[in-house]
Scaffold this motif. Structure first.
Motif, PDB file in Angstrom:
ATOM      1  N   LEU A 150       0.733  -1.061  -0.021  1.00 42.01           N
ATOM      2  CA  LEU A 150      -0.116  -0.104  -0.009  1.00 42.01           C
ATOM      3  C   LEU A 150       0.890   1.484   0.183  1.00 42.01           C
ATOM      4  O   LEU A 150       0.577   2.300  -0.565  1.00 42.01           O
ATOM      5  N   ASP A 151       1.964   1.271   0.721  1.00 36.79           N
ATOM      6  CA  ASP A 151       2.701   2.527   0.890  1.00 36.79           C
ATOM      7  C   ASP A 151       3.900   2.788  -0.143  1.00 36.79           C
ATOM      8  O   ASP A 151       4.400   3.536  -0.101  1.00 36.79           O
ATOM      9  N   GLY A 152       4.130   1.697  -0.934  1.00 37.76           N
ATOM     10  CA  GLY A 152       4.993   1.639  -2.096  1.00 37.76           C
ATOM     11  C   GLY A 152       6.580   1.686  -1.417  1.00 37.76           C
ATOM     12  O   GLY A 152       6.674   1.437  -0.037  1.00 37.76           O
ATOM     13  N   PRO A 153       7.740   1.758  -2.099  1.00 33.16           N
ATOM     14  CA  PRO A 153       7.585   2.157  -3.694  1.00 33.16           C
ATOM     15  C   PRO A 153       6.983   1.228  -4.485  1.00 33.16           C
ATOM     16  O   PRO A 153       6.906   0.057  -4.177  1.00 33.16           O
ATOM     17  N   TRP A 154       6.392   1.562  -5.612  1.00 35.19           N
ATOM     18  CA  TRP A 154       5.667   0.546  -6.394  1.00 35.19           C
ATOM     19  C   TRP A 154       6.339   0.401  -7.626  1.00 35.19           C
ATOM     20  O   TRP A 154       7.066   1.299  -8.266  1.00 35.19           O
TER      21      TRP A 154
END
Lengths: 172, 151
Positions: free
Chosen positions: A42-46
């Motif tokens: 959810l928070d990444g990084p992606w």
């Protein structure tokens, strides 16, 4: 020891995280705890812009749950495909999924209710990676395995209708 | 802990910076969810006044298929402005009132995590969560737009 104290122990150890809504004006009327792997997703990084957008959509859904917003809930034998939260087939296992249907691919977040309005989420999966109903089976087993790992002596929440699990819901 | 609001809203409140795709998606999904809650609440209000008003009756009134009405009232969807207008007309003979709230002006909540997560161990002090129960909380307006009856 209550299930909440047990959850608190896992929070203190860093294994579970209370998902604080991203916006600080959102009230906390339900509670959702997530694993580290979900928080990272959810928070990444992606890896891609698509992943980033999907994470944003999933996070919004989970924050709306925490906010106490109206949420559509499906319990078998209903097979409604639009529900935001669904108890999976084989209801005795009490495995639930949040469905982020607007994301592409759709994201499913698996977990169990520890109590009414108290959800513990263990992992998320792209719906594309679950091509058939049979493919849900190992995911359900993994979810149950993790519950047993974290809460070996505690049953999950068991109910007979949507309102037994979630306040302010629409049963579909 | 998770991302703070300050960090999350940094580009948005900057007013001129590019808003990241994930943050736009968050607010898009949130808006869809709020519209869904708004419509379902309006439908429930009508049902409270008129128990014979069903989704089938609404479908007939709007000349839509019952399955389509069911989809709109079962989960958030990407409603068009036209569909929203039609649904409010059909459900309550109403139209939306439009408004907006600046995010930075919204009042923050005092509680950012459950009481029981930070309270002392049982035996130190009793934790009473009854007042936090969702049934005991007056619902907030689900959307910054409201409806006014057609004159």
């Amino acid at each position: 020891m209550s299930i909440r104290l047990m959850i608190k122990e896992w929070v203190n150890s860093g294994e579970l995280i209370f998902l604080t809504p991203l916006l600080d004006f959102i009230p906390i009327r339900r509670e959702i705890f997530v694993s580290k792997e979900i928080l990272e997703a959810l928070d990444g990084p992606w890896a891609s812009r698509t992943d980033e957008k999907n994470a944003g959509r999933a996070r919004a859904l989970l924050d709306r749950f925490t906010e106490g917003a109206k949420i559509s809930v499906r319990l078998p034998p209903s097979r409604d495909v639009t529900a935001q939260l669904a108890l999976l087939e084989g209801a005795k296992d009490q495995v639930w999924e949040f469905r982020c249907c607007e994301s592409t691919p759709q994201i499913r977040i698996f977990g169990h209710f520890a109590d009414k309005d108290l959800f513990v989420a263990f992992f998320l999966v792209n719906r594309n990676d679950i091509p058939t109903y049979a493919d849900f089976h190992p995911l359900k087993e993994e979810c149950k395995r993790r519950w047993r790992k974290y809460f070996p002596t505690y049953p999950t929440r068991v109910g007979s209708e949507a309102d037994d699990y979630v306040s302010n819901c629409v049963s579909v | 802990m998770t991302t703070s609001q300050t960090a999350f809203l940094s580009e948005i409140l900057g007013l001129t910076e590019v808003i990241p795709a994930g943050k736009k998606a968050y607010f898009q999904e949130r808006f869809r969810n709020r519209l869904f809650e708004f419509l379902v609440t309006e439908f429930e209000k009508r049902r409270a006044d008129d128990p014979e008003f069903t989704q089938a009756a609404l479908a007939k009134r709007l000349e839509k298929r019952p399955e389509q009405i069911n989809r709109w009232l079962s989960a958030p969807s990407n409603l068009t402005a036209d569909t929203l207008s039609d649904l409010l007309l059909g459900i309550r003979a109403a139209e939306p009132e439009i408004g907006a709230t600046v995010l930075s002006e919204k009042v923050p909540q005092n509680y950012r995590e459950p009481d029981w997560l930070t309270s002392p161990p049982i035996g130190y002090a009793q934790v009473d969560n009854s007042a936090r129960s969702i049934e005991n909380i007056v619902p907030v307006a689900p959307l910054s737009i409201s409806v006014g009856a057609r004159k």
